[in-house]
Design an enzyme around this catalytic site. Structure first.
Site, PDB file in Angstrom:
ATOM      1  N   LYS A 134       0.814  -1.217   0.000  1.00 22.17           N
ATOM      2  CA  LYS A 134       0.000   0.000   0.000  1.00 22.17           C
ATOM      3  C   LYS A 134       0.850   1.271   0.000  1.00 22.17           C
ATOM      4  CE  LYS A 134      -4.110  -2.063   2.064  1.00 22.17           C
ATOM      5  NZ  LYS A 134      -3.603  -3.403   2.484  1.00 22.17           N
TER       6      LYS A 134
HETATM    7  C1  PLP Z   1      -4.386  -4.432   2.117  1.00 22.43           C
HETATM    8  C2  PLP Z   1      -3.698  -5.729   2.066  1.00 22.43           C
HETATM    9  C3  PLP Z   1      -4.175  -6.791   1.291  1.00 22.43           C
HETATM   10  C4  PLP Z   1      -5.471  -6.686   0.525  1.00 22.43           C
HETATM   11  O1  PLP Z   1      -5.433  -5.720  -0.502  1.00 22.43           O
HETATM   12  P1  PLP Z   1      -6.798  -5.143  -1.092  1.00 22.43           P
HETATM   13  O2  PLP Z   1      -6.392  -4.108  -2.068  1.00 22.43           O
HETATM   14  O3  PLP Z   1      -7.544  -4.554   0.072  1.00 22.43           O
HETATM   15  O4  PLP Z   1      -7.520  -6.283  -1.682  1.00 22.43           O
HETATM   16  C5  PLP Z   1      -3.436  -7.948   1.230  1.00 22.43           C
HETATM   17  N1  PLP Z   1      -2.302  -8.091   1.941  1.00 22.43           N
HETATM   18  C6  PLP Z   1      -1.810  -7.112   2.708  1.00 22.43           C
HETATM   19  C7  PLP Z   1      -0.560  -7.339   3.467  1.00 22.43           C
HETATM   20  C8  PLP Z   1      -2.483  -5.895   2.794  1.00 22.43           C
HETATM   21  O5  PLP Z   1      -2.002  -4.944   3.562  1.00 22.43           O
END
Ligand code: PLP
Length: 434
Positions: free
Chosen positions: A107
């Site tokens: 993210k």
């Molecule tokens: C946010 C997250 C996900 C899921 O991603 P989405 O875009 O919400 O589907 C998977 N793994 C980790 C480590 C995350 O932080």
């Protein structure tokens, strides 16, 4: 480029409005009006291009009409100051490591890109007054957003997280920062945090009092830049495919990451099919099987950043494929795993290959292991560094995995947070006094 709402009852918006507002007036999610294919020459040349150059080309495709060229280039290069390698795990399975950014989670890219783009629009508008970003997190979003926005002028960030339901390492990544970052510890689950944020956006009195926006994966500036990862993955895999088809497997929670990959596919990225890997939160999996989308409360799992019972970006996927279950289930298949299966997969992979999976990546790895066919090569996203879940990973593997220095630095800070009930009235009263 204009952006429309998935609910179809809001006026078209400029990129600036979509980024500043986050959610459309009718509570729908913004979608770009057009998705243009990348030129053929781009795909032919991309194995010689860097991650940053690939990303800049993709970014121009979406944002080129609305952001000055120099500024966009600066935003992309600042956001992608790290590598995004593809690592071989077995003969036909590769890990796309999305965890080399500042908080060691995928993210980071969306968060930093959005912070910089929002900062660009605030600067350009010349208007004074603080913009307040509200973000609900089940773990990784909070740390990525807090660090992406840290120190950006004119913006204050409120991170809402469920008390006792994020790992200690995750928690210190957004509770120790200070400056323009406030951590709010909600007595509830992730869905309660998300509900508080959504209610705040809809409250007229609150919106008159302060300028509010979101940084959840619903924001176009958060989720679209994640498509950079998939172009890079293809570029790095191209030579290794040898005529095999590429299958992309994305561990999914709110479905922002896989949605960006699907946008990449619409832009011509030669990925043959997709797998959405879930933990025990199986709403999307059930949709694929039955055609019925039935949201339900989230359940807590080992892969807690995917504990989502009503994935917001489902609306985008549904819209992208004309609400057709047939089209969606033809391109995307699903998988769902219990905590026991996740742990077993982590042990199996570690013992057989030496590769350390985190609980989220483990869902992706297992879905490929079970789902790959003859003539296919699979890439799964390793969405966070395993050390972010050190207690769990150590216990499962019987190991003592190393904490990268960058992560350790957060743990030395002092926790500061505001306690909050899950009642909107309390949250509103708090914000009205800010
Ligand atoms: C946010 C997250 C996900 C899921 O991603 P989405 O875009 O919400 O589907 C998977 N793994 C980790 C480590 C995350 O932080």
């Amino acid at each position: 480029m204009k952006y429309y709402s998935t609910n179809g009852k809001a006026p078209l918006a400029s990129l600036e409005k979509a980024v500043v507002k986050g959610l459309a007036e009718d509570r729908g999610l913004y979608m770009p009006e057009r998705i243009e294919k990348m030129p053929k020459a781009f795909f032919e040349n991309m194995s010689n291009m860097s991650f940053q150059d690939i990303a800049y080309n993709v970014a121009s495709n979406f944002f080129g009409e609305d952001v000055d060229e120099d500024a966009l280039q600066d935003i992309v290069y600042d956001t992608l100051s790290f590598d995004c390698p593809v690592v071989k795990v077995t003969d036909n399975i590769y890990s796309l490591e999305l965890f080399h950014g500042p908080t060691l989670a995928f993210k980071d890219v969306g968060a930093r890109f959005m912070a910089r783009l929002l900062g660009y629009f605030i600067g350009k508008s010349g208007k004074s007054g603080l913009v307040n970003v509200l973000v609900a997190t089940s773990g990784d979003t909070g740390s990525a957003v807090a660090n992406g926005f840290l120190g950006v002028e004119g913006i204050h960030v409120y991170v809402l997280y469920p008390k006792g339901k994020v790992s200690p390492i995750q928690e210190c990544q957004f509770t120790t920062l200070g400056q323009n970052i406030t951590a709010i510890e909600v007595d509830g689950v992730f869905d309660d945090c998300q509900a508080l944020v959504k209610s705040a956006f809809m409250d007229d009195e609150l919106n008159k009092h302060m300028k509010l926006t979101s940084a959840n994966s619903i924001n176009v500036a958060r989720f679209l830049p994640q498509s950079f990862y998939y172009f890079n993955a293809y570029a790095r895999m191209k030579e290794k495919l040898n005529g095999n088809k590429l299958v992309m497997c994305v561990p999914s929670g709110n479905f922002g990451n896989i949605c960006s990959a699907l946008f990449g596919h619409e832009m011509g990225l030669p990925i043959d099919r997709f797998i959405a890997a879930n933990n025990a939160n199986d709403v999307f999996y059930n949709y694929l099987q039955t055609g019925q989308y039935n949201p339900k409360p989230s359940v807590q799992t080992l892969a807690n950043a995917m504990d989502v019972g009503d994935p917001s970006n489902f609306a985008r996927i549904y819209d992208l494929y004309g609400k057709s279950h047939a089209r969606i289930s033809q391109l995307i298949s699903g998988a769902t795993y219990s905590d026991e299966q996740i742990a077993e997969t982590m042990r199996q992979c570690y013992n057989e290959t030496g590769y350390i999976l985190d609980p989220h990546g483990a869902c992706g790895y297992r879905a490929l292991k079970e789902g790959l066919k003859e003539g296919e090569i699979g890439v799964f996203c390793e969405t966070a560094h395993p050390a972010k879940f050190k207690e769990k990973v150590d216990a499962i593997l019987g190991a003592d995995i190393e904490i990268p220095a960058r992560l350790r630095a957060f743990m030395d800070g002092e926790k500061q947070s505001v306690e909050m009930s899950k009642d909107f009235a309390d949250f509103k009263q708090y914000l009205m006094h800010q």
